[in-house]
Design a protein around this motif. Sequence first.
Motif, PDB file in Angstrom:
ATOM      1  N   GLN A 125       0.813  -1.274  -0.101  1.00  0.00           N
ATOM      2  CA  GLN A 125       0.075  -0.043  -0.023  1.00  0.00           C
ATOM      3  C   GLN A 125       0.897   1.276   0.026  1.00  0.00           C
ATOM      4  N   ILE A 126       0.765   2.023  -0.981  1.00  0.00           N
ATOM      5  CA  ILE A 126       1.413   3.338  -1.173  1.00  0.00           C
ATOM      6  C   ILE A 126       0.777   4.603  -0.943  1.00  0.00           C
ATOM      7  N   ALA A 127       0.867   5.291   0.282  1.00  0.00           N
ATOM      8  CA  ALA A 127       0.043   6.348   0.826  1.00  0.00           C
ATOM      9  C   ALA A 127       0.964   7.695   0.553  1.00  0.00           C
ATOM     10  N   PRO A 128       0.103   8.705   0.381  1.00  0.00           N
ATOM     11  CA  PRO A 128       0.492   9.935   0.551  1.00  0.00           C
ATOM     12  C   PRO A 128       1.396  10.224   1.620  1.00  0.00           C
ATOM     13  N   LEU A 129       2.225  11.178   1.536  1.00  0.00           N
ATOM     14  CA  LEU A 129       3.155  11.556   2.799  1.00  0.00           C
ATOM     15  C   LEU A 129       2.455  12.755   3.636  1.00  0.00           C
ATOM     16  N   ALA A 130       1.397  13.549   3.213  1.00  0.00           N
ATOM     17  CA  ALA A 130       0.978  14.792   3.927  1.00  0.00           C
ATOM     18  C   ALA A 130       0.502  14.467   5.141  1.00  0.00           C
TER      19      ALA A 130
ATOM     20  N   ASP B  12       3.046  -8.889  -4.826  1.00  0.00           N
ATOM     21  CA  ASP B  12       1.984  -9.410  -5.934  1.00  0.00           C
ATOM     22  C   ASP B  12       1.056  -8.448  -6.359  1.00  0.00           C
ATOM     23  N   ALA B  13       0.971  -7.447  -5.598  1.00  0.00           N
ATOM     24  CA  ALA B  13       0.127  -6.098  -5.989  1.00  0.00           C
ATOM     25  C   ALA B  13       0.752  -5.060  -5.306  1.00  0.00           C
ATOM     26  N   LEU B  14       0.811  -3.900  -6.229  1.00  0.00           N
ATOM     27  CA  LEU B  14       1.437  -2.699  -5.534  1.00  0.00           C
ATOM     28  C   LEU B  14       0.155  -1.633  -5.807  1.00  0.00           C
ATOM     29  N   HIS B  15      -0.422  -1.109  -4.516  1.00  0.00           N
ATOM     30  CA  HIS B  15      -1.718  -0.441  -4.700  1.00  0.00           C
ATOM     31  C   HIS B  15      -1.324   1.341  -4.292  1.00  0.00           C
TER      32      HIS B  15
ATOM     33  N   VAL C 208      -1.933  -1.267  -9.273  1.00  0.00           N
ATOM     34  CA  VAL C 208      -3.387  -0.478  -9.288  1.00  0.00           C
ATOM     35  C   VAL C 208      -3.228   0.883  -8.550  1.00  0.00           C
ATOM     36  N   THR C 209      -3.939   1.659  -9.197  1.00  0.00           N
ATOM     37  CA  THR C 209      -3.928   2.980  -8.653  1.00  0.00           C
ATOM     38  C   THR C 209      -5.655   3.371  -8.006  1.00  0.00           C
TER      39      THR C 209
ATOM     40  N   ARG D 147      -3.969   0.518 -14.634  1.00  0.00           N
ATOM     41  CA  ARG D 147      -5.140   0.141 -14.187  1.00  0.00           C
ATOM     42  C   ARG D 147      -5.595   1.053 -13.023  1.00  0.00           C
ATOM     43  N   LEU D 148      -6.761   1.552 -13.153  1.00  0.00           N
ATOM     44  CA  LEU D 148      -7.214   2.523 -12.222  1.00  0.00           C
ATOM     45  C   LEU D 148      -8.477   2.337 -11.580  1.00  0.00           C
ATOM     46  N   VAL D 149      -8.549   2.555 -10.259  1.00  0.00           N
ATOM     47  CA  VAL D 149      -9.952   2.264  -9.655  1.00  0.00           C
ATOM     48  C   VAL D 149     -10.777   3.679  -9.166  1.00  0.00           C
ATOM     49  N   SER D 150     -11.746   3.794  -9.441  1.00  0.00           N
ATOM     50  CA  SER D 150     -12.509   5.042  -9.071  1.00  0.00           C
ATOM     51  C   SER D 150     -13.219   4.796  -7.835  1.00  0.00           C
TER      52      SER D 150
END
Lengths: 366, 366
Positions: free
Chosen positions: B5-10, B89-92, B111-112, B134-137
Amino acid sequence: MKIAQIAPLAESVPPQFYGGTERIVSYLTEALVDQGHEVTLFASGDSVTRAKLVPITKTALRLNPLVQDPIPYHMMLLDAVRQRADEFDALHFHIDLLHMPMVQDFIGRTVTTLHGRLDLPDLPAFYRAFPDHRLVSISDNQRLPMPPVNWAGTVLHGLPPDLLSPRIDRQDGYLAFLGRISPEKRPDRAIRIAARSGKPLKIAAKIDNVDRGYWESEIAPLLDLYRNIEFIGEINEAQKAEFLGNASALLFPIDWPEPFGLVMIEAMACGTPVIAFRCGSVPEIIDHGVSGFIVNDEDQAVDAVARLDELDRAKVRAAFDARFTADRMAADYVAIYQDLSGARTPAVRLPDRRGKEAELHFQAAG
Amino acid sequence: MKIAQIAPLAESVPPQFYGGTERIVSYLTEALVDQGHEVTLFASGDSVTRAKLVPITKTALRLNPLVQDPIPYHMMLLDAVRQRADEFDALHFHIDLLHMPMVQDFIGRTVTTLHGRLDLPDLPAFYRAFPDHRLVSISDNQRLPMPPVNWAGTVLHGLPPDLLSPRIDRQDGYLAFLGRISPEKRPDRAIRIAARSGKPLKIAAKIDNVDRGYWESEIAPLLDLYRNIEFIGEINEAQKAEFLGNASALLFPIDWPEPFGLVMIEAMACGTPVIAFRCGSVPEIIDHGVSGFIVNDEDQAVDAVARLDELDRAKVRAAFDARFTADRMAADYVAIYQDLSGARTPAVRLPDRRGKEAELHFQAAG
């Protein structure tokens, strides 16, 4: 060599108005073309070049009122570079740091010129995290706040020799200030130096919104207080030759670590000496007693104005020709690109141990 | 699965104050851990998680007064992800678009989720340039302004079921407005709806600097004009249960394409129905006549307030449990991650024709 120049998109290359980085990218690109290299310029679509242009946006971002965020366009720029990275012997980035996580596959053929000030609190941790990237400083002084990084060299900027013609004999006897009205450029010092010297001062400068308050509270009152100070606002490239060439000296009374200071070599190209405060890149650019005077305070600056007759404007121009042409700049960069060339060794991929792959690639590339 | 899981750093994950994206990343991460996955969270170092934390900065950027520019830190984040990409296996990604030029080597496992509004002028050209990602809304409505892209699905947000307890019986009879004071959130509508309904209104909202003028010219005067309107300022997570749970309804009179609107499901978790304007994600979240009323104008909103007795607060909470838990959200994402798994096919490198390499990699990965 096959060389990619990767420019910021804020301004076209060359810029229509301000944009020091884009100007240098333009001078470098055209000089490399002149020297027989095969150059590809990644830049905004309104750029003008004899290299092969890869247009990323239709116009420069700063001229497009629809643009709210420059980052997406720079990501498009990076993707365009990535897709074609294998075509080049050297990829030269001028966009500070946005590309650094992306270039590992071709880091051995990558070099980055840092165009801005480096004494910002966000940068040391960043550059410590990217110690492998080959970096070029635009003055030695610019490096001072940086942690240990992989410096490939310092390359001082250069201008096309015919951009500004020297005016050896004529001069109208005024002092010139050219740039921005801002606290770190110290136009207040310029005004006091001129007043104390009994010389007229012409100020050609833009006032950014952020500096509007400084102008109104600090500088505008000085224009009322002193006589013979003329504020002529923003001037364009074409007007610079006249403005600088007719001056008896350029005042450069900065109070910040200027990483380069293009206006100093513009003045020198016109044969106009520079009276500059000892700060940032100044001692690397001005030959004290030849192309100008380096001073420590306003008293010394007033003294320097009185001694301008000691300088020979032809020698000022000669100092420019010796060290600050675009051809010299391009030659310096080509030497750096040639140092990169070991990086063309193909990388080895190990499909079954992908975690190791990058390391091997670095070794081959580094 | 091994999931990054790759989160913003704000903000930290979860955030100490506001930060909708970081909250969702936290809920998703913990739910994935609960479901037995091996999760690695790339985030600021003050994040708190039962996943494996990769700390990029010591603290969240917004809490560090030395931080002037968030971009260098996000470049460090990207480099940390790149170095370890082969482990997952997955980078989100939850950082919008900064990573897109960099992930081509592992795009098949990437996936983003797009957390923000997408109707901004800079975005269509950008997303047209990255059609493979691959995008997720976070709602179907969020997709409307987008060009054709590679949608992997819509995943509605979810909350931990015990985050906010339902209050089925008690209610103090006030209407609630929770969020930001800003023109697109339309607190003015909330005030008029409450006044016309003869009900008290409590406004719990922060006022950003950018909205200070709007507050002073448009909203503060209304507080003087109408009775029974109480402005209680910013509240924290712990105060939300009380504030929302004791309200007879949440007013959500938005006037912009809200991509999700977390406060609606927070109210539902408390058993509090939502009176929401038909805009953005609203019809995808509110079951009209069950978890609230969807209205088109202030008249309909006043009418809806009068009909609140028709709604059963237990059924409002049941609507939350059925569709808006973090477990459901995590299960939806796992289905998307599993769809990615073909991408583990190792890429083939052809060292002698590096220009073709990326293409082959895409085919293997796509």
